[in-house]
Design an enzyme around this catalytic site. Structure first.
Site, PDB file in Angstrom:
ATOM      1  N   GLY A   4       0.832  -1.197   0.000  1.00  0.00           N
ATOM      2  CA  GLY A   4       0.000   0.000   0.000  1.00  0.00           C
ATOM      3  C   GLY A   4       0.864   1.242   0.000  1.00  0.00           C
ATOM      4  O   GLY A   4       2.069   1.161  -0.258  1.00  0.00           O
ATOM      5  N   ASN A   5       0.276   2.374   0.251  1.00  0.00           N
ATOM      6  CA  ASN A   5       1.039   3.614   0.318  1.00  0.00           C
ATOM      7  C   ASN A   5       0.421   4.520   1.380  1.00  0.00           C
ATOM      8  O   ASN A   5      -0.635   4.204   1.930  1.00  0.00           O
ATOM      9  CB  ASN A   5       1.092   4.295  -1.059  1.00  0.00           C
ATOM     10  CG  ASN A   5      -0.297   4.616  -1.568  1.00  0.00           C
ATOM     11  OD1 ASN A   5      -0.968   5.497  -1.039  1.00  0.00           O
ATOM     12  ND2 ASN A   5      -0.743   3.886  -2.585  1.00  0.00           N
ATOM     13  N   ILE A   6       1.091   5.624   1.646  1.00  0.00           N
ATOM     14  CA  ILE A   6       0.689   6.431   2.807  1.00  0.00           C
ATOM     15  C   ILE A   6      -0.291   7.546   2.456  1.00  0.00           C
ATOM     16  O   ILE A   6      -0.516   8.454   3.254  1.00  0.00           O
ATOM     17  CB  ILE A   6       1.918   7.032   3.538  1.00  0.00           C
ATOM     18  CG1 ILE A   6       2.717   7.933   2.583  1.00  0.00           C
ATOM     19  CG2 ILE A   6       2.799   5.937   4.120  1.00  0.00           C
ATOM     20  CD1 ILE A   6       3.771   8.776   3.282  1.00  0.00           C
ATOM     21  N   SER A   7      -0.911   7.478   1.291  1.00  0.00           N
ATOM     22  CA  SER A   7      -1.858   8.536   0.924  1.00  0.00           C
ATOM     23  C   SER A   7      -3.012   8.587   1.939  1.00  0.00           C
ATOM     24  O   SER A   7      -3.617   7.570   2.272  1.00  0.00           O
ATOM     25  CB  SER A   7      -2.411   8.260  -0.469  1.00  0.00           C
ATOM     26  OG  SER A   7      -3.465   9.157  -0.733  1.00  0.00           O
ATOM     27  N   ALA A  52      -3.594   7.667  -4.915  1.00  0.00           N
ATOM     28  CA  ALA A  52      -2.292   7.063  -5.172  1.00  0.00           C
ATOM     29  C   ALA A  52      -2.567   5.591  -5.467  1.00  0.00           C
ATOM     30  O   ALA A  52      -2.951   4.829  -4.578  1.00  0.00           O
ATOM     31  CB  ALA A  52      -1.397   7.220  -3.957  1.00  0.00           C
TER      32      ALA A  52
END
Ligand code: CTP
Length: 396
Positions: free
Chosen positions: A207-210, A274
């Site tokens: 995942g990502n930190i958006s 994102a």
């Protein structure tokens, strides 16, 4: 006057013209207001709570003594950005002008610091009564908008000034009083927000930190400007936005499916999410033992905006986002915009953890021609309006 949002309380007074407020409610929704109705007890003799609940899609409270622990009049007063009282009877006008609070509506009005708009409707004798004239003058001197009633036939066979005004005039007077920007009325804006996640196994993901903040801010801003807004939201911790239809997704393929359903009917797509660039090649249903977690074979996800832009009509506007660390390369950003088939791109610098998760942002808005707007450090809400201004220009 700049409204911070469009949550509106419609207070309905006990006059025969209360039924006309059903149409007013609809037209207020059309210009982007999220309306909750607060009828007085007397008005329920004319129009029942069920009608207001069905039309507003919100619960209707009448009784000050319900849910006392929630302090309903203070809660309502704080959540509203504007209050419209329609019809405003002579009795309600007198109470508001003199600070009398004897039910939920008048308590809420007294606790609120928002602009109040009154739509008087009563018999000409009552409108011309010296007390009413004095009370109306008092309210106007405090900065509230008291709309002039129409002249015409009353209930019964008398004639004069006191009729509930035409709804279109009410809307236009409210719009100019509040200086409403309704330039997205009749437009559908589709927004993706947050970050997609790709399952590695039953408990892990890529995942990502958006945080989703920019996408949610755009959704609210577009709603405030009158757009119908659909938000495709991936894994955020943000509260749903009233008046915005939200579709929750987790993975890139779910976001792709939601886009496929919603894209054709939208006028503008903000691809603020994102999107995970890659996903594990094999999807393990169980949990992988850590001894086996030495490498994960990945395959690229489709580029959602590039893919959907091939289906776009010339009238649709697509807005891409790009995140860079280090010096911002505007030429590379323009190449990216072209490659993705977007008409606008917001390039932001996310060095050292900036922007992701923050309420602030900085960067450049560019298009495929010579547009280049520098956006120095600013609130994401400010950027949302700037982006919408540019989209409005592209929509023509
Ligand atoms: N995007 C997308 N589908 C993907 C990846 C990204 O639609 N599979 C969209 C994003 O929503 C965003 C833009 O494309 O609007 C971001 O493009 P991307 O190429 O990921 O740019 P950067 O974030 O700048 O990444 P890179 O450094 O790899 O260029």
């Amino acid at each position: 006057m700049t409204l911070q949002g469009r949550e509106l309380i419609l207070g309905v007074g006990g006059g025969i013209s209360a039924y006309k407020s059903a149409d007013l409610l609809r037209r207020l929704q059309d210009v982007g207001f999220v309306v909750s109705v607060m009828p007085t007890r007397a008005s329920l003799n004319f129009v029942g709570a069920a009608t207001w609940e069905a039309l507003s899609g919100q619960p209707v409270a009448v009784n000050l003594w319900n849910k006392v622990h929630e302090v309903p009049h203070i809660k309502a007063a704080r959540s509203a950005h504007v209050m419209v009282i329609a019809p405003a009877t002579a009795d309600l006008i007198a109470k508001i002008a003199n600070g009398i609070c004897d039910d939920l509506l008048t308590n809420t009005i007294s606790a609120s610091s928002t602009p109040i708009i009154l739509v008087p409707a009563m018999h000409p004798e009552m409108w011309g009564n010296p007390s009413t004239v004095e009370n109306v003058a008092k309210l106007r001197s405090r900065g509230h908008l008291v709309i002039e009633p129409d002249e015409g036939r009353m209930t019964g066979d008398d004639f004069g000034v006191g009729r509930y005004p035409e709804v279109s005039r009410i809307i236009s007077e409210i719009s100019s009083f509040l200086e409403l920007k309704s330039d997205f009325q009749g437009k559908k804006v589709l927004i993706t927000a947050g970050g997609t996640r790709e399952a590695i196994d039953a408990v892990r993901y890529i995942g990502n930190i958006s945080s989703g903040k920019q996408g949610y801010s755009l959704a609210k801003a577009a709603r405030n400007r009158g757009a119908e807004v659909v938000l495709i939201s991936a894994n955020t911790n943000l509260s749903p936005i009233a008046g915005v239809r939200t579709i929750d997704v987790t993975s890139t393929s779910e976001m792709r499916a939601a886009l496929a359903t919603e894209f054709a009917s939208c006028d503008a797509l903000f691809m603020a999410a994102a999107v995970a660039d890659a996903r594990p090649k094999t999807n393990n249903e169980g949990k992988i033992k850590k001894a086996d977690l030495k490498s994960i074979e990945l395959e690229l996800n489709p580029d959602l905006i590039a893919e959907i832009s091939t289906l776009a009509k010339t009238s649709q506007v697509l807005i891409a986002f790009a995140a860079e660390t280090g010096d911002l390369d505007l030429a590379a950003a323009k190449a990216k915009l072209v490659q993705k088939g977007a008409q606008l791109l917001y390039l932001n610098n996310v060095s050292k953890g900036a922007i992701f998760g923050s309420d602030r942002t900085s960067g450049f808005i560019i298009d495929g021609n010579s547009l280049q707007i520098e956006c120095p450090d600013q609130n994401k809400d400010t950027l949302s309006d700037l982006l919408l201004d540019q989209v409005r220009v592209k929509l023509g």
